[in-house]
Design a protein around this motif. Structure first.
Motif, PDB file in Angstrom:
ATOM      1  N   LEU A 104       0.864  -1.181   0.000  1.00 39.94           N
ATOM      2  CA  LEU A 104       0.000   0.000   0.000  1.00 39.94           C
ATOM      3  C   LEU A 104       0.898   1.228   0.000  1.00 39.94           C
ATOM      4  N   ASP A 105       1.380   1.596  -1.205  1.00 34.95           N
ATOM      5  CA  ASP A 105       2.428   2.627  -1.285  1.00 34.95           C
ATOM      6  C   ASP A 105       2.024   3.960  -0.686  1.00 34.95           C
ATOM      7  N   CYS A 106       0.801   4.361  -0.957  1.00 37.51           N
ATOM      8  CA  CYS A 106       0.369   5.662  -0.457  1.00 37.51           C
ATOM      9  C   CYS A 106       0.422   5.687   1.072  1.00 37.51           C
ATOM     10  N   SER A 107      -0.039   4.578   1.667  1.00 32.28           N
ATOM     11  CA  SER A 107      -0.008   4.510   3.130  1.00 32.28           C
ATOM     12  C   SER A 107       1.406   4.432   3.659  1.00 32.28           C
ATOM     13  N   VAL A 108       2.264   3.694   2.932  1.00 31.81           N
ATOM     14  CA  VAL A 108       3.658   3.591   3.379  1.00 31.81           C
ATOM     15  C   VAL A 108       4.254   4.988   3.507  1.00 31.81           C
ATOM     16  N   GLU A 109       4.030   5.807   2.474  1.00 32.00           N
ATOM     17  CA  GLU A 109       4.556   7.177   2.497  1.00 32.00           C
ATOM     18  C   GLU A 109       4.065   7.942   3.713  1.00 32.00           C
ATOM     19  N   LEU A 110       2.757   7.801   3.958  1.00 32.23           N
ATOM     20  CA  LEU A 110       2.148   8.535   5.060  1.00 32.23           C
ATOM     21  C   LEU A 110       2.700   8.069   6.403  1.00 32.23           C
ATOM     22  N   TRP A 111       2.833   6.752   6.574  1.00 30.87           N
ATOM     23  CA  TRP A 111       3.362   6.244   7.830  1.00 30.87           C
ATOM     24  C   TRP A 111       4.828   6.608   8.013  1.00 30.87           C
ATOM     25  N   LYS A 112       5.563   6.690   6.921  1.00 29.54           N
ATOM     26  CA  LYS A 112       6.962   7.127   7.038  1.00 29.54           C
ATOM     27  C   LYS A 112       7.018   8.584   7.472  1.00 29.54           C
ATOM     28  N   LYS A 113       6.060   9.366   6.986  1.00 27.01           N
ATOM     29  CA  LYS A 113       5.974  10.765   7.448  1.00 27.01           C
ATOM     30  C   LYS A 113       5.710  10.795   8.944  1.00 27.01           C
ATOM     31  N   ARG A 114       4.823   9.888   9.379  1.00 33.08           N
ATOM     32  CA  ARG A 114       4.495   9.844  10.808  1.00 33.08           C
ATOM     33  C   ARG A 114       5.694   9.416  11.634  1.00 33.08           C
ATOM     34  N   GLU A 115       6.512   8.524  11.065  1.00 32.69           N
ATOM     35  CA  GLU A 115       7.719   8.109  11.784  1.00 32.69           C
ATOM     36  C   GLU A 115       8.624   9.318  12.001  1.00 32.69           C
ATOM     37  N   ARG A 116       8.820  10.110  10.951  1.00 32.92           N
ATOM     38  CA  ARG A 116       9.677  11.290  11.088  1.00 32.92           C
ATOM     39  C   ARG A 116       9.055  12.281  12.064  1.00 32.92           C
ATOM     40  N   PHE A 117       7.733  12.355  12.037  1.00 33.97           N
ATOM     41  CA  PHE A 117       7.018  13.246  12.947  1.00 33.97           C
ATOM     42  C   PHE A 117       7.310  12.877  14.406  1.00 33.97           C
ATOM     43  N   VAL A 118       7.162  11.594  14.733  1.00 34.70           N
ATOM     44  CA  VAL A 118       7.369  11.170  16.120  1.00 34.70           C
ATOM     45  C   VAL A 118       8.835  11.322  16.517  1.00 34.70           C
ATOM     46  N   MET A 119       9.732  10.983  15.576  1.00 39.49           N
ATOM     47  CA  MET A 119      11.158  11.143  15.889  1.00 39.49           C
ATOM     48  C   MET A 119      11.487  12.608  16.144  1.00 39.49           C
ATOM     49  N   SER A 120      10.914  13.505  15.319  1.00 43.15           N
ATOM     50  CA  SER A 120      11.180  14.931  15.512  1.00 43.15           C
ATOM     51  C   SER A 120      10.654  15.402  16.852  1.00 43.15           C
ATOM     52  N   CYS A 121       9.495  14.895  17.195  1.00 41.88           N
ATOM     53  CA  CYS A 121       8.886  15.267  18.474  1.00 41.88           C
ATOM     54  C   CYS A 121       9.787  14.815  19.630  1.00 41.88           C
ATOM     55  N   GLU A 180      19.566   9.809  12.656  1.00 39.65           N
ATOM     56  CA  GLU A 180      18.592   8.923  12.029  1.00 39.65           C
ATOM     57  C   GLU A 180      17.711   9.687  11.053  1.00 39.65           C
ATOM     58  N   LEU A 181      17.308  10.884  11.453  1.00 39.82           N
ATOM     59  CA  LEU A 181      16.461  11.693  10.568  1.00 39.82           C
ATOM     60  C   LEU A 181      17.233  12.083   9.311  1.00 39.82           C
ATOM     61  N   ILE A 182      18.492  12.445   9.478  1.00 39.12           N
ATOM     62  CA  ILE A 182      19.290  12.861   8.318  1.00 39.12           C
ATOM     63  C   ILE A 182      19.521  11.692   7.380  1.00 39.12           C
ATOM     64  N   LYS A 183      19.659  10.497   7.962  1.00 34.97           N
ATOM     65  CA  LYS A 183      19.807   9.307   7.103  1.00 34.97           C
ATOM     66  C   LYS A 183      18.639   9.180   6.145  1.00 34.97           C
ATOM     67  N   ARG A 184      17.448   9.517   6.643  1.00 39.83           N
ATOM     68  CA  ARG A 184      16.265   9.387   5.801  1.00 39.83           C
ATOM     69  C   ARG A 184      16.137  10.543   4.816  1.00 39.83           C
ATOM     70  N   ASP A 185      16.691  11.687   5.155  1.00 37.97           N
ATOM     71  CA  ASP A 185      16.557  12.878   4.295  1.00 37.97           C
ATOM     72  C   ASP A 185      17.875  13.622   4.229  1.00 37.97           C
ATOM     73  N   PRO A 186      18.899  13.021   3.646  1.00 39.80           N
ATOM     74  CA  PRO A 186      20.222  13.649   3.734  1.00 39.80           C
ATOM     75  C   PRO A 186      20.337  14.967   2.984  1.00 39.80           C
ATOM     76  N   LEU A 187      19.394  15.206   2.060  1.00 41.98           N
ATOM     77  CA  LEU A 187      19.520  16.421   1.269  1.00 41.98           C
ATOM     78  C   LEU A 187      18.546  17.498   1.703  1.00 41.98           C
ATOM     79  N   ASP A 188      18.004  17.379   2.897  1.00 42.49           N
ATOM     80  CA  ASP A 188      17.080  18.409   3.363  1.00 42.49           C
ATOM     81  C   ASP A 188      17.874  19.496   4.081  1.00 42.49           C
ATOM     82  N   PRO A 189      18.011  20.669   3.460  1.00 43.30           N
ATOM     83  CA  PRO A 189      18.875  21.699   4.047  1.00 43.30           C
ATOM     84  C   PRO A 189      18.361  22.199   5.401  1.00 43.30           C
TER      85      PRO A 189
END
Lengths: 396, 432
Positions: free
Chosen positions: A194-211, A231-240
């Motif tokens: 369920l790709d759309c959900s995977v994306e959303l849950w991955k967003k939620r993972e970053r959300f909880v980690m950021s929190c 860990e967050l940078i590993k997932r988004d290394p190019l996010d300035p």
């Protein structure tokens, strides 16, 4: 709980305005619902979620559009009123609507710093993972839909509430449990493709980690904070923006050389990439200014911030930090002017508790009778500010 | 800071604010992704529902509201939940101040009266138990006037080098509206505490344990041991972890941060005598090993630095007499006598002895687990310079298990000096 008070509907016609004063809606005509009873009274053609179509937010959940708008205006008292009204008049017909309303209610109470009431509301919930809150438990209302109808924000608020009530350890435990839960869901949705959900849950993972990162940083727990941000940078290394925050963390505990190296990386991203949006340029400019602040070259920092403000006069971080630098340059009067003018020019962007705290500190230093200045500010704030603004920040 | 002003109405007043570095505001906000609120968490398992919801949401976004506080509620960027925007906060309290830091303060002289004051001479000093340090003095060029409601501001800095009570004395000498020359002193007290304690232990290794007594976490920027000239020092630390490749060198080594309020970190150095020092070891006398230079940083790189006093090593001397156990039988049984081989060596360049070898009696008179069997004293003859003597001691163990052969001493009957058996020897006592 799930009494049906709305008349049967034709899917093609617009939903009629709910009329709270309608004579039909007296308590006597409403009965508690069993699934079979509901089936017999509803039109077989119409159950909004079953044919997966809804033409507006309101069709998804009663008055959702209005709730959403009120939330973006910070009108939390109005939201609480709406919720109690909808409940009193039995306007909510479907289980997911009750959950959405409950989430708004808990959110509003927490925003208004009434966390013990929020906690009380949460106690009325059944187990999140039980059958009460699954679509497939109500096949007549949600044919073909499967899964949990619990809004994710409600899970998050449940985890957060102990910290608002002073029980930090319990809150952290719940947040880490929530993180595990999210990771399980990612694996589950991946296996179901369920790709759309995977994306959303991955967003939620970053959300909880950021929190969690924010909580640990607030308590100066730098070891675990560095692990989380890595860990967050590993997932988004190019996010300035994310990488810049690593720089702020390094500055926070004093690793200035490390922070400079990190900011250089962000600047490289700007130079290499095609994205030269104002936002990005201002980010790099503000990072440079911070390096100047650390080196106590406040004049250079002010110049950087001024460039940022010229590019975007609603860049409130640049405005606030520029004012602070002016103060460190002994120019308290101009510092105050910069803050006050931002509140005047771009009030909804500039009005935040931290900026007000800084301005009030400046008033306390500049004026022997600073209470007058603070009172004027406070009056203005009560006219303009949203319900959740914490006016104790003026320290009057 | 507490302040006291003198009596009498003054036109001027000092207002003071400590200007340590500002700090980053950290506050995880109550902000969400609308998907997480407006629908159930598994709503998007059906992609068409998800895209419908997204479409409806973006159409509401398009309506630009005047009084929109959406940034207080909706997430703009995925990192928003961290609550670290880069916004700086002014110091909210005086805080604690420690030796080695720099005290910096914004000082404002306000005219809160209804008339102008003229000819204002301002002075700022730091007064400690030992001295009075002048930070600012405008007497050479006094401020001509301060209008009603006006201010004169200045910033002072002072490197804190003393512990204990400090007072920032701000004073203004001015002519008030009536032409009267007035003097306003104001006092702001603070206390300087010791930030670190450095405890050392060494043999030929020097271990320094640094303990953080401050209320902040300290990032150890530099900890350098400067050895005295007869030593070279080599810092020993655990292997560096290779940087993870996907981060390409970001945060290569975990930083050394000592936790506030009692956290410690240990530093280990191997000390080697420098090549130009003469070989023969001394008997007595301490040697200076060197001292530490420590630089730390806190919030936004706020620096502090300290130097320790000279660290002294334990005497490098060798003992005059060395007595040790050379051999014991492989099986030692409870209450059965056994013979232990010992050696007594004279490490000096002169004759010593004769010696009396016995077991020390301690105050409790409790039976030692391993005692001398038979005659309690053994006499040994004099030893030549650098000579040694092997002898047997008849011992008996009265307790089972792991026991120590300890408490045996050799008394030099002539010089009346006692030498202990070192090191203590462990034996295993089996049952019969």
């Amino acid at each position: 709980m799930f009494s049906d008070s709305s008349p049967p509907m034709d899917p093609d016609s617009p939903q009629p305005e709910s009329n709270p004063s309608s004579a039909d809606l007296t308590p006597a005509t409403v009965q508690p619902i069993e699934p079979t009873a509901f089936e017999s009274s509803a039109s077989p053609d119409f159950t909004p979620l079953s044919d997966q179509r809804f033409n507006s937010l309101d069709e998804l959940t009663h008055d959702l559009g209005s709730l959403h708008e009120l939330s973006t205006r910070g009108s939390w008292e109005a939201i609480l009123d709406k919720i109690s009204q909808a409940r009193a008049l039995f306007l909510l017909t479907k289980p997911h609507e009750h959950l959405t309303y409950l989430t708004y209610q808990v959110m509003a109470l927490t925003k208004l710093r009434r966390s013990d009431e929020a906690s009380h509301e949460l106690n009325s919930l059944h187990d999140f993972d039980g059958t009460h809150y699954r679509y497939e438990s109500y096949p007549e209302i949600y044919p073909n839909r499967k899964g949990s109808m619990v809004p994710f924000s409600l899970r998050w608020l449940y985890a957060l509430i102990p910290t608002k009530l002073g029980n930090r350890q319990e809150g952290l435990d719940r947040l880490y449990t929530l993180l595990d839960f999210v990771r399980d869901r990612i694996r589950e949705k991946e296996s179901q493709k369920l790709d759309c959900s995977v994306e959303l849950w991955k967003k939620r993972e970053r959300f909880v980690m950021s929190c969690l990162l924010g909580f640990h940083l607030g308590h100066k727990e730098f070891g675990v904070s560095l692990d989380l941000i890595k860990e967050l940078i590993k997932r988004d290394p190019l996010d300035p923006v994310l990488v810049s925050k690593l720089g702020y963390v390094q500055m926070q505990f004093g690793d200035i050389e490390g922070a400079k190296a990190t900011f250089n990386r962000v600047e490289e991203m700007l130079n290499e990439g095609k994205n030269d949006e104002t936002q990005f340029k201002n980010l790099v400019g503000r990072n440079k200014a911070l390096v100047h602040v650390v080196a106590k070259d406040y004049a250079a920092a002010v110049r950087e911030y001024e460039e940022c403000i010229e590019r975007d006069n609603s860049d409130v971080i640049a405005v606030n930090n520029k004012a602070l630098c002016l103060m460190y340059l002994r120019d308290l009067s101009d510092a105050i002017k910069v803050m006050e003018s931002a509140l005047e020019r771009v009030p909804t962007a500039a009005l935040n508790e931290s900026l007000v705290v800084n301005l009030c500190s400046m008033y306390e230093l500049a004026y022997v009778n600073h209470t007058d200045a603070k009172r004027t500010l406070n009056t203005w704030i009560t006219r303009v500010a949203p319900d959740d603004f914490d006016s104790s920040c003026t320290r009057i | 800071m507490s302040s006291t002003a003198t009596q009498g109405p003054h036109s001027l007043a000092f207002r003071v604010m400590r200007l340590c570095k500002p700090s980053f505001h950290v506050d995880p906000p109550l902000r969400i992704d609308p998907f997480d609120l407006l629908s159930g968490e598994d709503f998007s398992d059906d992609p068409s529902s998800a895209s419908l919801l997204r479409r409806h949401l973006s159409s509401t976004d398009a309506v630009d509201s005047d009084l929109s506080y959406r940034n207080r509620f909706l997430i703009n960027h995925p990192t928003d939940p961290i609550g670290l925007s880069g916004l700086l906060l002014l110091p909210q309290s005086f805080g604690a101040i420690y030796l080695g830091e720099t005290f910096c303060s914004y000082i404002s002289v306000n005219n809160s009266s209804t008339s102008q004051v003229r000819d204002v001479t301002i002075k700022a000093e730091i007064q400690t138990e030992r001295q009075r340090i002048l930070l600012l003095d405008t007497s050479k060029s006094p401020v001509e006037s301060i209008r009603t409601g006006g201010r004169y501001d200045f910033i002072v800095e002072h490197d804190v080098k003393e512990l204990g009570a400090h007072t920032l004395v701000c004073s203004a000498l001015y002519n008030d509206a009536d032409g009267e020359r007035k003097y306003l002193p104001q006092f702001f007290k603070f206390v300087v505490a010791n930030p670190l304690s450095v405890r050392t232990k060494e043999t030929t290794f020097l271990e320094a344990c640094i303990e953080n007594h401050t209320k902040s976490n300290l990032f150890m920027d530099q900890v350098d041991f400067e050895p005295a000239k007869q030593w070279t020092a080599l810092r020993l630390h655990d292997q560096q972890h290779p940087p993870t490749s996907d981060l390409a060198g970001l945060i290569p080594n975990p930083p050394v941060i000592i936790r506030s309020g009692g956290g410690i970190h240990n530093y280990l150095y191997k000390l080697v005598p420098s090549s130009d020092v003469s070989g023969q070891p001394k008997f007595q006398g301490s040697s200076i090993l060197g001292k530490f230079q420590i630089t730390w940083r806190t919030n936004l790189g706020e620096p502090g630095r300290l130097q320790t006093q000279q660290i002294l090593g334990a005497p490098v001397s060798r003992k005059e007499i060395n007595m040790r156990v050379v051999e014991v039988p492989t099986a030692i049984h409870l209450n059965r006598p056994f013979s232990a081989s010992l050696n007594l060596t004279n490490q000096t360049d002169r004759q010593l002895g004769p010696f009396e070898v016995s077991l020390t009696q301690d105050e409790s008179q409790m039976e030692k687990p391993v005692a001398i069997n038979g005659l309690q004293k053994l006499m040994l003859p004099r030893l030549e310079a650098f000579g040694s003597n092997d002898f047997q001691l008849n011992l008996i163990a009265s307790k089972l298990g792991v026991q120590k052969i300890a408490g045996i001493t050799a008394l030099d009957t002539r010089e009346k000096k006692t030498y202990e058996l070192v090191p203590e020897m462990e034996i295993f006592v089996e049952s019969d």
